[in-house]
Design a protein around this motif. Structure first.
Motif, mmCIF file in Angstrom:
data_model
loop_
_atom_site.group_PDB
_atom_site.id
_atom_site.type_symbol
_atom_site.label_atom_id
_atom_site.label_comp_id
_atom_site.label_asym_id
_atom_site.label_seq_id
_atom_site.Cartn_x
_atom_site.Cartn_y
_atom_site.Cartn_z
ATOM 1 N N ILE A 1 -4.200 17.265 0.414
ATOM 2 C CA ILE A 1 -3.539 16.403 -0.568
ATOM 3 C C ILE A 1 -2.989 17.310 -1.657
ATOM 4 C CG2 ILE A 1 -3.891 14.564 -2.271
ATOM 5 C CD1 ILE A 1 -6.335 13.681 -0.586
ATOM 6 N N PRO A 2 -1.721 17.122 -2.066
ATOM 7 C CA PRO A 2 -1.183 17.950 -3.152
ATOM 8 C C PRO A 2 -2.071 17.861 -4.403
ATOM 9 C CG PRO A 2 0.555 16.655 -2.119
ATOM 10 C CD PRO A 2 -0.739 16.164 -1.546
ATOM 11 N N LYS A 3 -2.464 19.021 -4.912
ATOM 12 C CA LYS A 3 -3.419 19.094 -6.026
ATOM 13 C C LYS A 3 -2.939 18.316 -7.251
ATOM 14 C CE LYS A 3 -5.565 22.302 -9.179
ATOM 15 N NZ LYS A 3 -5.040 23.296 -10.060
ATOM 16 N N ASP A 4 -1.690 18.491 -7.646
ATOM 17 C CA ASP A 4 -1.181 17.815 -8.847
ATOM 18 C C ASP A 4 -1.243 16.300 -8.697
ATOM 19 O OD1 ASP A 4 -0.688 20.270 -9.944
ATOM 20 O OD2 ASP A 4 1.465 20.241 -9.568
ATOM 21 N N PHE A 5 -0.910 15.817 -7.512
ATOM 22 C CA PHE A 5 -0.937 14.377 -7.260
ATOM 23 C C PHE A 5 -2.378 13.868 -7.290
ATOM 24 C CE2 PHE A 5 0.656 10.823 -4.206
ATOM 25 C CZ PHE A 5 0.808 9.958 -5.282
ATOM 26 N N LEU A 6 -3.287 14.629 -6.697
ATOM 27 C CA LEU A 6 -4.692 14.234 -6.677
ATOM 28 C C LEU A 6 -5.264 14.204 -8.097
ATOM 29 C CD1 LEU A 6 -7.047 13.362 -4.920
ATOM 30 C CD2 LEU A 6 -7.622 15.780 -4.599
ATOM 31 N N GLU A 7 -4.852 15.132 -8.934
ATOM 32 C CA GLU A 7 -5.306 15.122 -10.335
ATOM 33 C C GLU A 7 -4.867 13.842 -11.042
ATOM 34 O OE1 GLU A 7 -3.692 18.845 -11.740
ATOM 35 O OE2 GLU A 7 -5.624 19.858 -11.479
ATOM 36 N N LYS A 8 -3.639 13.416 -10.799
ATOM 37 C CA LYS A 8 -3.154 12.166 -11.408
ATOM 38 C C LYS A 8 -3.929 10.961 -10.887
ATOM 39 C CE LYS A 8 1.499 13.864 -12.185
ATOM 40 N NZ LYS A 8 2.904 13.822 -11.787
ATOM 41 N N ILE A 9 -4.181 10.944 -9.591
ATOM 42 C CA ILE A 9 -4.936 9.846 -8.985
ATOM 43 C C ILE A 9 -6.343 9.782 -9.585
ATOM 44 C CG2 ILE A 9 -6.016 9.042 -6.849
ATOM 45 C CD1 ILE A 9 -3.527 10.263 -5.370
ATOM 46 N N PHE A 10 -7.007 10.939 -9.662
ATOM 47 C CA PHE A 10 -8.369 10.956 -10.185
ATOM 48 C C PHE A 10 -8.407 10.641 -11.676
ATOM 49 C CE2 PHE A 10 -11.658 12.905 -7.191
ATOM 50 C CZ PHE A 10 -11.150 12.196 -6.121
ATOM 51 N N LEU B 1 0.836 -1.191 0.000
ATOM 52 C CA LEU B 1 0.000 0.000 0.000
ATOM 53 C C LEU B 1 0.873 1.244 0.000
ATOM 54 C CD1 LEU B 1 -2.621 -1.182 2.610
ATOM 55 C CD2 LEU B 1 -2.738 -1.297 0.130
ATOM 56 N N THR B 2 0.392 2.287 -0.680
ATOM 57 C CA THR B 2 1.188 3.494 -0.840
ATOM 58 C C THR B 2 0.410 4.731 -0.386
ATOM 59 O OG1 THR B 2 0.378 3.895 -3.074
ATOM 60 C CG2 THR B 2 2.350 2.491 -2.858
ATOM 61 N N VAL B 3 1.111 5.853 -0.369
ATOM 62 C CA VAL B 3 0.488 7.140 -0.070
ATOM 63 C C VAL B 3 -0.577 7.430 -1.132
ATOM 64 C CG1 VAL B 3 0.925 9.631 0.013
ATOM 65 C CG2 VAL B 3 2.495 8.060 1.132
ATOM 66 N N LYS B 4 -0.325 6.988 -2.342
ATOM 67 C CA LYS B 4 -1.272 7.194 -3.443
ATOM 68 C C LYS B 4 -2.650 6.633 -3.099
ATOM 69 C CE LYS B 4 -1.456 6.134 -8.389
ATOM 70 N NZ LYS B 4 -0.749 5.393 -9.449
ATOM 71 N N SER B 5 -2.691 5.402 -2.607
ATOM 72 C CA SER B 5 -3.990 4.811 -2.268
ATOM 73 C C SER B 5 -4.586 5.469 -1.027
ATOM 74 C CB SER B 5 -3.872 3.296 -2.093
ATOM 75 O OG SER B 5 -2.995 2.971 -1.051
ATOM 76 N N SER B 6 -3.755 5.886 -0.101
ATOM 77 C CA SER B 6 -4.245 6.591 1.078
ATOM 78 C C SER B 6 -4.898 7.908 0.672
ATOM 79 C CB SER B 6 -3.104 6.852 2.057
ATOM 80 O OG SER B 6 -3.559 7.578 3.169
ATOM 81 N N TYR B 7 -4.239 8.674 -0.187
ATOM 82 C CA TYR B 7 -4.808 9.926 -0.682
ATOM 83 C C TYR B 7 -6.115 9.659 -1.428
ATOM 84 C CZ TYR B 7 -0.548 12.717 0.211
ATOM 85 O OH TYR B 7 0.503 13.393 0.776
ATOM 86 N N ALA B 8 -6.138 8.621 -2.240
ATOM 87 C CA ALA B 8 -7.344 8.286 -3.001
ATOM 88 C C ALA B 8 -8.501 7.984 -2.067
ATOM 89 C CB ALA B 8 -7.077 7.103 -3.925
ATOM 90 N N LEU B 9 -8.252 7.172 -1.059
ATOM 91 C CA LEU B 9 -9.322 6.835 -0.120
ATOM 92 C C LEU B 9 -9.826 8.075 0.622
ATOM 93 C CD1 LEU B 9 -8.137 3.435 1.395
ATOM 94 C CD2 LEU B 9 -9.954 3.831 -0.273
ATOM 95 N N ARG B 10 -8.903 8.955 1.008
ATOM 96 C CA ARG B 10 -9.308 10.181 1.703
ATOM 97 C C ARG B 10 -10.163 11.061 0.798
ATOM 98 N NH1 ARG B 10 -3.673 12.117 3.789
ATOM 99 N NH2 ARG B 10 -4.670 14.136 3.540
ATOM 100 N N ALA B 11 -9.753 11.213 -0.460
ATOM 101 C CA ALA B 11 -10.508 12.055 -1.397
ATOM 102 C C ALA B 11 -11.865 11.430 -1.735
ATOM 103 C CB ALA B 11 -9.698 12.277 -2.674
ATOM 104 N N LEU B 12 -11.907 10.118 -1.925
ATOM 105 C CA LEU B 12 -13.171 9.440 -2.210
ATOM 106 C C LEU B 12 -14.097 9.485 -0.998
ATOM 107 C CD1 LEU B 12 -11.840 6.418 -4.274
ATOM 108 C CD2 LEU B 12 -13.112 8.407 -5.143
ATOM 109 N N TYR B 13 -13.517 9.386 0.182
ATOM 110 C CA TYR B 13 -14.275 9.525 1.433
ATOM 111 C C TYR B 13 -14.955 10.894 1.457
ATOM 112 C CZ TYR B 13 -14.811 10.150 6.535
ATOM 113 O OH TYR B 13 -15.294 10.401 7.800
ATOM 114 N N GLU B 14 -14.192 11.922 1.128
ATOM 115 C CA GLU B 14 -14.734 13.284 1.098
ATOM 116 C C GLU B 14 -15.839 13.393 0.049
ATOM 117 O OE1 GLU B 14 -15.163 16.813 2.764
ATOM 118 O OE2 GLU B 14 -13.450 15.598 3.362
ATOM 119 N N LEU B 15 -15.626 12.835 -1.130
ATOM 120 C CA LEU B 15 -16.652 12.839 -2.176
ATOM 121 C C LEU B 15 -17.929 12.146 -1.703
ATOM 122 C CD1 LEU B 15 -15.024 12.052 -5.666
ATOM 123 C CD2 LEU B 15 -16.248 14.110 -4.973
#
Length: 159
Positions: free
Chosen positions: A39-48, A3-17
């Protein structure tokens, strides 16, 4: 890998959604999600972008655009999100092929990686995004600064 920070950020953002969806908000800007969840905006854009490819979120451009969940939170398992973004343990050849390329047969380490991967994905497949939101709501009511403090507070109330 695992598991990575990427999936942690994704779960946090999806939780918020999911919370915003529950409260009747149709679409949310990446800026708002980034700000609310730190969450850094650029990273979140890549994740989404990846999540959009797999039909987890959709987006609309323009003034009234933003991101929304493509699936209902009760139909979205955490394992699905983690597998899309991290492909846990798939970098280990023995997990993918079932045998150790170096040793020519399955080794004890490969067995452990496969077992850990199976347990991880099995547990994550039991939890939906809706259940994560319910857990968050319960934790909010418990008081305390950390999850551990909140659980301790809840246990003390029961005693």
């Amino acid at each position: 890998m695992g598991l990575t920070v990427k999936s942690s950020y994704a779960l946090r953002a999806l939780y918020e959604l999911a919370i915003l969806h529950k409260n009747g908000v149709e679409r949310v800007s990446i800026n708002e999600l980034s700000s609310k969840q730190k969450i850094p905006k650029d990273f979140l854009e890549k994740i989404f972008s990846e999540l959009r490819e797999y039909g987890i979120v959709d987006s609309v451009r323009g003034r009234y655009g933003g991101y929304a969940l493509s699936k209902k939170p009760e139909n979205l398992k955490l394992s699905e999100i983690i597998y899309i973004l991290d492909k846990p343990f798939q970098s280990y050849e023995c997990v993918v092929t079932g045998k150790c390329e170096t040793l020519g047969s399955e080794c004890a380490v490969g067995y452990i990686w496969k077992k850990v991967n199976a347990i991880l994905m099995q547990e994550l497949s039991k939890i939906t995004l809706a259940e994560l939101v319910k857990l968050g709501e319960k934790l909010e009511l418990m008081g305390g600064n950390t999850v551990e403090e909140k659980i301790d507070n809840a246990n003390e109330r029961r005693s």
